[in-house]
Design an enzyme around this catalytic site. Structure first.
Site, PDB file in Angstrom:
ATOM      1  N   ALA A  16       0.834  -1.212   0.000  1.00  0.00           N
ATOM      2  CA  ALA A  16       0.000   0.000   0.000  1.00  0.00           C
ATOM      3  C   ALA A  16       0.868   1.261   0.000  1.00  0.00           C
ATOM      4  O   ALA A  16       0.678   2.170  -0.821  1.00  0.00           O
ATOM      5  CB  ALA A  16      -0.923  -0.009   1.223  1.00  0.00           C
ATOM      6  N   GLU A  35       9.295   3.760   7.375  1.00  0.00           N
ATOM      7  CA  GLU A  35       9.105   2.311   7.586  1.00  0.00           C
ATOM      8  C   GLU A  35       9.793   1.882   8.867  1.00  0.00           C
ATOM      9  O   GLU A  35      10.951   2.200   9.109  1.00  0.00           O
ATOM     10  CB  GLU A  35       9.658   1.540   6.380  1.00  0.00           C
ATOM     11  CG  GLU A  35       9.823   0.042   6.583  1.00  0.00           C
ATOM     12  CD  GLU A  35       8.543  -0.710   6.967  1.00  0.00           C
ATOM     13  OE1 GLU A  35       7.498  -0.503   6.322  1.00  0.00           O
ATOM     14  OE2 GLU A  35       8.605  -1.502   7.944  1.00  0.00           O
ATOM     15  N   ARG A 109       5.364 -12.040  -2.920  1.00  0.00           N
ATOM     16  CA  ARG A 109       5.124 -10.716  -2.371  1.00  0.00           C
ATOM     17  C   ARG A 109       6.397  -9.866  -2.340  1.00  0.00           C
ATOM     18  O   ARG A 109       6.391  -8.676  -2.637  1.00  0.00           O
ATOM     19  CB  ARG A 109       4.542 -10.821  -0.954  1.00  0.00           C
ATOM     20  CG  ARG A 109       4.200  -9.483  -0.329  1.00  0.00           C
ATOM     21  CD  ARG A 109       4.077  -9.554   1.178  1.00  0.00           C
ATOM     22  NE  ARG A 109       3.974  -8.202   1.721  1.00  0.00           N
ATOM     23  CZ  ARG A 109       5.030  -7.400   1.923  1.00  0.00           C
ATOM     24  NH1 ARG A 109       6.256  -7.799   1.612  1.00  0.00           N
ATOM     25  NH2 ARG A 109       4.854  -6.183   2.402  1.00  0.00           N
ATOM     26  N   TYR A 222      -0.019 -22.683  -6.445  1.00  0.00           N
ATOM     27  CA  TYR A 222       0.298 -22.224  -7.804  1.00  0.00           C
ATOM     28  C   TYR A 222       1.809 -22.106  -7.985  1.00  0.00           C
ATOM     29  O   TYR A 222       2.563 -21.932  -7.014  1.00  0.00           O
ATOM     30  CB  TYR A 222      -0.392 -20.895  -8.147  1.00  0.00           C
ATOM     31  CG  TYR A 222      -0.308 -19.800  -7.119  1.00  0.00           C
ATOM     32  CD1 TYR A 222       0.825 -19.010  -6.996  1.00  0.00           C
ATOM     33  CD2 TYR A 222      -1.382 -19.539  -6.277  1.00  0.00           C
ATOM     34  CE1 TYR A 222       0.880 -17.983  -6.056  1.00  0.00           C
ATOM     35  CE2 TYR A 222      -1.331 -18.522  -5.338  1.00  0.00           C
ATOM     36  CZ  TYR A 222      -0.203 -17.749  -5.246  1.00  0.00           C
ATOM     37  OH  TYR A 222      -0.144 -16.736  -4.318  1.00  0.00           O
ATOM     38  N   ASP A 298      -4.453  -2.610   4.325  1.00  0.00           N
ATOM     39  CA  ASP A 298      -4.894  -3.420   5.466  1.00  0.00           C
ATOM     40  C   ASP A 298      -5.180  -2.568   6.700  1.00  0.00           C
ATOM     41  O   ASP A 298      -6.024  -2.931   7.527  1.00  0.00           O
ATOM     42  CB  ASP A 298      -3.814  -4.455   5.833  1.00  0.00           C
ATOM     43  CG  ASP A 298      -3.945  -5.748   5.026  1.00  0.00           C
ATOM     44  OD1 ASP A 298      -4.748  -5.762   4.069  1.00  0.00           O
ATOM     45  OD2 ASP A 298      -3.252  -6.729   5.346  1.00  0.00           O
TER      46      ASP A 298
HETATM   47  C1  LIG Z   1      -2.408 -16.089   3.452  1.00  0.00           C
HETATM   48  C2  LIG Z   1      -2.625 -14.791   2.738  1.00  0.00           C
HETATM   49  C3  LIG Z   1      -2.702 -14.787   1.339  1.00  0.00           C
HETATM   50  C4  LIG Z   1      -2.934 -13.576   0.662  1.00  0.00           C
HETATM   51  N1  LIG Z   1      -3.033 -13.607  -0.704  1.00  0.00           N
HETATM   52  C5  LIG Z   1      -3.316 -12.471  -1.373  1.00  0.00           C
HETATM   53  C6  LIG Z   1      -3.420 -12.480  -2.795  1.00  0.00           C
HETATM   54  O1  LIG Z   1      -3.243 -13.508  -3.435  1.00  0.00           O
HETATM   55  N2  LIG Z   1      -3.724 -11.313  -3.428  1.00  0.00           N
HETATM   56  C7  LIG Z   1      -3.928 -10.137  -2.738  1.00  0.00           C
HETATM   57  O2  LIG Z   1      -4.222  -9.112  -3.369  1.00  0.00           O
HETATM   58  N3  LIG Z   1      -3.811 -10.102  -1.376  1.00  0.00           N
HETATM   59  C8  LIG Z   1      -3.512 -11.228  -0.696  1.00  0.00           C
HETATM   60  N4  LIG Z   1      -3.369 -11.203   0.671  1.00  0.00           N
HETATM   61  C9  LIG Z   1      -3.536  -9.925   1.383  1.00  0.00           C
HETATM   62  C10 LIG Z   1      -2.286  -9.074   1.287  1.00  0.00           C
HETATM   63  O3  LIG Z   1      -1.140  -9.788   1.683  1.00  0.00           O
HETATM   64  C11 LIG Z   1      -2.430  -7.819   2.162  1.00  0.00           C
HETATM   65  O4  LIG Z   1      -3.714  -7.279   2.002  1.00  0.00           O
HETATM   66  C12 LIG Z   1      -1.413  -6.765   1.759  1.00  0.00           C
HETATM   67  O5  LIG Z   1      -0.110  -7.273   1.841  1.00  0.00           O
HETATM   68  C13 LIG Z   1      -1.560  -5.519   2.668  1.00  0.00           C
HETATM   69  O6  LIG Z   1      -0.564  -4.589   2.333  1.00  0.00           O
HETATM   70  P1  LIG Z   1      -0.333  -3.317   3.254  1.00  0.00           P
HETATM   71  O7  LIG Z   1       0.760  -2.557   2.583  1.00  0.00           O
HETATM   72  O8  LIG Z   1      -1.621  -2.647   3.534  1.00  0.00           O
HETATM   73  O9  LIG Z   1       0.171  -3.900   4.642  1.00  0.00           O
HETATM   74  P2  LIG Z   1       1.548  -4.613   5.007  1.00  0.00           P
HETATM   75  O10 LIG Z   1       2.026  -5.450   3.868  1.00  0.00           O
HETATM   76  O11 LIG Z   1       1.336  -5.283   6.305  1.00  0.00           O
HETATM   77  O12 LIG Z   1       2.597  -3.423   5.182  1.00  0.00           O
HETATM   78  C14 LIG Z   1       2.566  -2.592   6.311  1.00  0.00           C
HETATM   79  C15 LIG Z   1       3.935  -1.969   6.506  1.00  0.00           C
HETATM   80  O13 LIG Z   1       3.865  -1.033   7.562  1.00  0.00           O
HETATM   81  C16 LIG Z   1       5.006  -1.206   8.404  1.00  0.00           C
HETATM   82  N5  LIG Z   1       4.673  -0.691   9.737  1.00  0.00           N
HETATM   83  C17 LIG Z   1       3.895  -1.242  10.692  1.00  0.00           C
HETATM   84  N6  LIG Z   1       3.855  -0.460  11.792  1.00  0.00           N
HETATM   85  C18 LIG Z   1       4.627   0.623  11.525  1.00  0.00           C
HETATM   86  C19 LIG Z   1       4.973   1.790  12.264  1.00  0.00           C
HETATM   87  N7  LIG Z   1       4.541   1.996  13.517  1.00  0.00           N
HETATM   88  N8  LIG Z   1       5.784   2.704  11.667  1.00  0.00           N
HETATM   89  C20 LIG Z   1       6.238   2.519  10.414  1.00  0.00           C
HETATM   90  N9  LIG Z   1       5.947   1.427   9.676  1.00  0.00           N
HETATM   91  C21 LIG Z   1       5.142   0.491  10.218  1.00  0.00           C
HETATM   92  C22 LIG Z   1       5.260  -2.698   8.372  1.00  0.00           C
HETATM   93  O14 LIG Z   1       6.587  -3.010   8.756  1.00  0.00           O
HETATM   94  C23 LIG Z   1       4.994  -3.002   6.884  1.00  0.00           C
HETATM   95  O15 LIG Z   1       6.150  -2.815   6.090  1.00  0.00           O
HETATM   96  C24 LIG Z   1      -3.100 -12.374   1.373  1.00  0.00           C
HETATM   97  C25 LIG Z   1      -3.002 -12.377   2.772  1.00  0.00           C
HETATM   98  C26 LIG Z   1      -2.750 -13.565   3.446  1.00  0.00           C
HETATM   99  C27 LIG Z   1      -2.654 -13.546   4.947  1.00  0.00           C
END
Ligand SMILES: Cc1cc2nc3c(=O)[nH]c(=O)nc-3n(C[C@H](O)[C@H](O)[C@H](O)COP(=O)(O)OP(=O)(O)OC[C@H]3O[C@@H](n4cnc5c(N)ncnc54)[C@H](O)[C@@H]3O)c2cc1C
Length: 403
Positions: A16, A35, A109, A222, A298
């Site tokens: 994101a 980060e 990922r 896959y 998320d």
């Molecule tokens: C088993 C499984 C399978 C999945 N398969 C799919 C799929 O096939 N396709 C799909 O679209 N989605 C899939 N998802 C969902 C997907 O992985 C997540 O929705 C996505 O990775 C979320 O991204 P994000 O950047 O919002 O959060 P995150 O990837 O969690 O990134 C958050 C970041 O914020 C950082 N952070 C946290 N707290 C702080 C702080 N206080 N200060 C600074 N940084 C901080 C963390 O270190 C991290 O780098 C799957 C999820 C799971 C559990």
């Protein structure tokens, strides 16, 4: 395009945060990504990237880089409990490209994160600061004040136009800055493993995704051929989230009936004791923003992964939010419009994801009715059912034949 003078701070360099950084930079906005980890995280396993997300990544100029590190399955073989042959093979590959002018791909990922990170590094108006601790933010008239020792160390004031929490499931931005709820445990575990692709020969098709349905569980596998691996994930119920389960390799704990499915048993054995258990959580909050602070990905709306859309929704969020932050008179207006544009769709996708879990895990005799419906639906039933999802263009806010 010249920088428009606005600075947006983003917490989190996940899918994101990095997608939003790129999208904002293209509008000339200055971006500071903060980060917590000391480096780009290599965590995670396979991700399916559906066309609704891919068309956004391609427009950000990532088509070639993603193409080189991903794979386009030709279909999804659906195997009900103990079936030797697939009940139906749902079409992907060329059929998806022909319909949506964008591919359906799978990748690791960490590869997607690296592609996004490499692209961010080419922009002078994106700064990514790793190892950020004690991050805090205050919304004030006309902007935000962000503080963290690392910001001061690089000589940045911390003043900005807006702050976006892309800090994931347990988002401190959501819980602390916006006073929002904790993530809720969904009563399920995802058991993940990466196994040598060669070892899956004869068990799953090398050019397709496999979906094995069972009473109370399901498995998705896959190929990730550019890594010589196959991604295997099994979902099962578990009363407790098993604290620290992520770091404890063990074997999937599945309902007893699962031992009667030879394909499933063989796939489980391939990974031996290398499985890692991921407790599944969801986030539901009506308050994505307050003042000049908001959430994305998320942090705003973690959902069950049974439609493989969590990262896709984060990517769509970024595509919608970036132009609003670049052009709205103030951040509060941008965030209001963003939530209005996104919330209904994200809620619908979360609902479909949850329903899939119930359908995939059906027991006899309901499973018989499900199987009959799947067989009758044929190879293109998912296109009819999910046209509103895959055909959606987040930047234009349109979808062909929206239903
Ligand atoms: C088993 C499984 C399978 C999945 N398969 C799919 C799929 O096939 N396709 C799909 O679209 N989605 C899939 N998802 C969902 C997907 O992985 C997540 O929705 C996505 O990775 C979320 O991204 P994000 O950047 O919002 O959060 P995150 O990837 O969690 O990134 C958050 C970041 O914020 C950082 N952070 C946290 N707290 C702080 C702080 N206080 N200060 C600074 N940084 C901080 C963390 O270190 C991290 O780098 C799957 C999820 C799971 C559990």
């Amino acid at each position: 395009m010249p920088a428009n003078g606005r600075t947006v701070h983003i917490a989190g360099a996940g899918i994101a945060g990095l997608t939003l950084a790129l999208a904002l930079a293209k509008f000339g906005v200055n971006v500071v990504v903060l980060e917590r980890n000391p480096a780009l995280s290599a965590f995670g396993a396979g991700l399916q990237i559906s066309p609704n997300a891919r068309r956004i990544l391609d427009r950000l100029g990532l088509s070639e880089a993603i193409g080189a590190r991903s794979f386009e399955p030709q279909g999804i073989d659906v195997y009900p409990f103990r079936h030797g042959q697939p009940l139906v093979t749902l079409e992907l590959g060329e059929a998806v490209r022909a319909r949506y002018a964008s591919p359906y791909a799978v990748m690791h990922r960490a590869d997607l994160a690296e592609v996004l990170h490499a692209a961010c590094k080419r922009f002078a108006n994106i700064e990514i600061v790793f190892g950020v601790e004690q991050l805090s933010v205050e919304s004030r008239d006309g902007g935000v004040l962000v503080s963290a020792p690392q910001l001061a160390a690089i000589g940045r004031s911390g003043e900005g136009f807006a702050f976006v929490g892309a800090d994931g499931l347990h988002s401190p931005t959501r819980r602390k800055s916006l006073g929002g709820p904790d993530a809720r445990y969904a009563g399920r575990l995802a058991w993940r493993a990466l196994v040598p692709l060669e070892a899956t020969r004869g068990l799953i098709a090398p050019d397709r995704t496999s979906l094995l349905l069972g009473p109370g569980y399901h498995l998705v596998a896959y190929p990730l051929p550019h890594r010589g691996l196959a991604n295997v994930v099994v979902f099962s119920p578990a009363r407790r989230p098993q604290a620290d389960a992520e770091s404890r390799p063990t074997r999937p704990d599945l309902p007893r009936a699962s031992t009667r499915d030879p394909r499933l048993s063989a796939l489980l054995s391939l990974a031996g004791d290398t499985w890692t258990a991921w407790p599944l959580y969801t986030v539901r909050t009506g308050d994505w923003h307050r003042g000049n602070i908001s959430l994305i990905g998320d942090a705003a709306h973690a959902m069950l992964p049974f439609q493989a859309q969590g990262a896709a929704m984060a990517i769509e969020d970024a595509a919608v939010l970036a132009p609003l932050l670049a052009t709205s008179p103030d951040a509060g207006t941008a965030f209001r419009r963003y939530q209005m544009a996104r919330q209904r769709r994200v809620t619908r996708v979360a609902r479909v994801s949850r329903a899939n879990g119930d359908i995939f895990h059906m027991r006899w005799p309901l499973a018989l009715a499900r199987n009959a419906a799947m067989r009758m639906g044929g190879a293109q039933s998912h296109f009819r059912r999910l046209n509103w999802l895959y055909g959606y263009d987040a930047e234009a806010g349109t979808s062909p034949g929206t239903t």
